[in-house]
Design a protein around this motif. Structure first.
Motif, PDB file in Angstrom:
ATOM      1  N   GLY A  74       3.805  11.083 -51.037  1.00  0.00           N
ATOM      2  CA  GLY A  74       4.456  12.352 -50.774  1.00  0.00           C
ATOM      3  C   GLY A  74       3.511  13.431 -50.289  1.00  0.00           C
ATOM      4  O   GLY A  74       2.316  13.197 -50.067  1.00  0.00           O
ATOM      5  N   ASP A  75       4.067  14.629 -50.142  1.00  0.00           N
ATOM      6  CA  ASP A  75       3.280  15.767 -49.663  1.00  0.00           C
ATOM      7  C   ASP A  75       2.169  16.153 -50.632  1.00  0.00           C
ATOM      8  O   ASP A  75       1.193  16.799 -50.241  1.00  0.00           O
ATOM      9  CB  ASP A  75       4.193  16.980 -49.435  1.00  0.00           C
ATOM     10  N   ALA A 105       2.616   1.416 -50.798  1.00  0.00           N
ATOM     11  CA  ALA A 105       2.006   2.525 -50.067  1.00  0.00           C
ATOM     12  C   ALA A 105       0.759   2.039 -49.335  1.00  0.00           C
ATOM     13  O   ALA A 105       0.132   1.058 -49.742  1.00  0.00           O
ATOM     14  CB  ALA A 105       1.651   3.671 -51.009  1.00  0.00           C
ATOM     15  N   CYS A 106       0.433   2.752 -48.268  1.00  0.00           N
ATOM     16  CA  CYS A 106      -0.753   2.408 -47.474  1.00  0.00           C
ATOM     17  C   CYS A 106      -1.355   3.699 -46.929  1.00  0.00           C
ATOM     18  O   CYS A 106      -0.623   4.561 -46.415  1.00  0.00           O
ATOM     19  CB  CYS A 106      -0.366   1.470 -46.334  1.00  0.00           C
ATOM     20  N   ILE A 107      -2.675   3.835 -47.058  1.00  0.00           N
ATOM     21  CA  ILE A 107      -3.375   5.023 -46.551  1.00  0.00           C
ATOM     22  C   ILE A 107      -4.560   4.579 -45.696  1.00  0.00           C
ATOM     23  O   ILE A 107      -5.373   3.766 -46.128  1.00  0.00           O
ATOM     24  CB  ILE A 107      -3.870   5.915 -47.701  1.00  0.00           C
ATOM     25  N   LEU A 108      -4.620   5.129 -44.497  1.00  0.00           N
ATOM     26  CA  LEU A 108      -5.724   4.850 -43.580  1.00  0.00           C
ATOM     27  C   LEU A 108      -6.613   6.086 -43.491  1.00  0.00           C
ATOM     28  O   LEU A 108      -6.126   7.190 -43.217  1.00  0.00           O
ATOM     29  CB  LEU A 108      -5.187   4.491 -42.195  1.00  0.00           C
ATOM     30  N   ARG A 109      -7.907   5.912 -43.751  1.00  0.00           N
ATOM     31  CA  ARG A 109      -8.868   7.011 -43.681  1.00  0.00           C
ATOM     32  C   ARG A 109      -9.990   6.651 -42.704  1.00  0.00           C
ATOM     33  O   ARG A 109     -10.399   5.499 -42.621  1.00  0.00           O
ATOM     34  CB  ARG A 109      -9.472   7.302 -45.056  1.00  0.00           C
ATOM     35  N   THR A 110     -10.480   7.657 -42.003  1.00  0.00           N
ATOM     36  CA  THR A 110     -11.635   7.458 -41.129  1.00  0.00           C
ATOM     37  C   THR A 110     -12.825   8.213 -41.703  1.00  0.00           C
ATOM     38  O   THR A 110     -12.668   9.221 -42.409  1.00  0.00           O
ATOM     39  CB  THR A 110     -11.344   7.943 -39.701  1.00  0.00           C
ATOM     40  N   ALA A 146      -1.635   8.911 -58.363  1.00  0.00           N
ATOM     41  CA  ALA A 146      -1.214   7.513 -58.466  1.00  0.00           C
ATOM     42  C   ALA A 146      -0.187   7.352 -59.584  1.00  0.00           C
ATOM     43  O   ALA A 146       0.818   6.652 -59.427  1.00  0.00           O
ATOM     44  CB  ALA A 146      -2.423   6.629 -58.716  1.00  0.00           C
ATOM     45  N   GLN A 147      -0.441   7.993 -60.719  1.00  0.00           N
ATOM     46  CA  GLN A 147       0.494   7.923 -61.841  1.00  0.00           C
ATOM     47  C   GLN A 147       1.844   8.533 -61.466  1.00  0.00           C
ATOM     48  O   GLN A 147       2.896   7.996 -61.817  1.00  0.00           O
ATOM     49  CB  GLN A 147      -0.087   8.659 -63.048  1.00  0.00           C
TER      50      GLN A 147
END
Length: 202
Positions: free
Chosen positions: A104-105, A82-87, A147-148
């Protein structure tokens, strides 16, 4: 053989040790050549992504969704789960999710997180990525239950900044901490720097 009796025998031997040595050397050369071609192909893909990102930075890129492109590129190259980009919003001191892969949602409840006392803050202060081998043992991690639920075990947080200006963070998730050794840190760190420059131009 004489007069119906066996008087002796002849044994013919062939020393194959040298042949085995040649075959082993040939196999080693073949494997080295195959690895070299694979590495060359990998580097070529890296250069493609670097080139596309540079085109975006100078204004020649044709990417419709910059944030989605970044996440897709990183996920494809690194093979993370998984990968998440935040600004980062400097006014309210919050980090907002702009694009993600592999979640997921349910993650919508964490679209906005506080910057203060976060792993992103720690990474920016160090001006370096942070690796968390066990998310459950990290007190600064803010989404333990999510995460779990997704089976994520380890995490890498990259700060996105230019000089002393913080623009956001990129989080890479792994379900197995042994995959950390397979990540190409040089590519990830360099790509993160280019992402930072691109964000600074937005």
């Amino acid at each position: 053989y004489m007069n119906g009796e066996v008087n002796g025998y002849i044994s013919i031997y062939r020393d194959i040790s040298l042949q085995n040595k040649w075959e082993q050397e040939l196999n080693i050369r073949f494997e080295n050549l195959k690895e070299a071609y694979q590495a060359l192909g990998k580097k070529s893909r890296y250069m493609d992504y670097f080139g596309e990102l540079l085109d975006i930075i100078v204004g020649n890129g044709l990417v419709s969704n910059f944030h989605e492109y970044i996440v897709a590129a990183v996920a494809y190259i690194t093979k993370v789960d998984a990968c998440i980009l935040r600004t980062y919003n400097d006014q309210n001191k919050q980090l907002t999710r702009r694009a993600s892969y592999g979640v997921g949602d349910e993650w919508r409840g964490k679209d906005v997180i506080l910057y203060k006392n976060s792993l992103a803050e720690s990474a920016f202060e160090k001006k370096h990525s942070i690796k968390v081998y066990n998310i459950l043992n990290e007190p600064k991690y803010q989404s333990t239950k999510l995460a779990q639920k997704h089976g994520f075990f380890s995490l890498m947080v990259l700060p996105l900044y230019v000089k002393d200006k913080f623009y956001g963070s990129m989080s890479l998730y792994l379900k197995n901490d042994s995959k950390f050794d397979l990540l190409d840190n040089d590519f990830i760190e360099t790509f993160a720097k280019l992402i930072s420059v691109a964000l600074s131009n937005k």
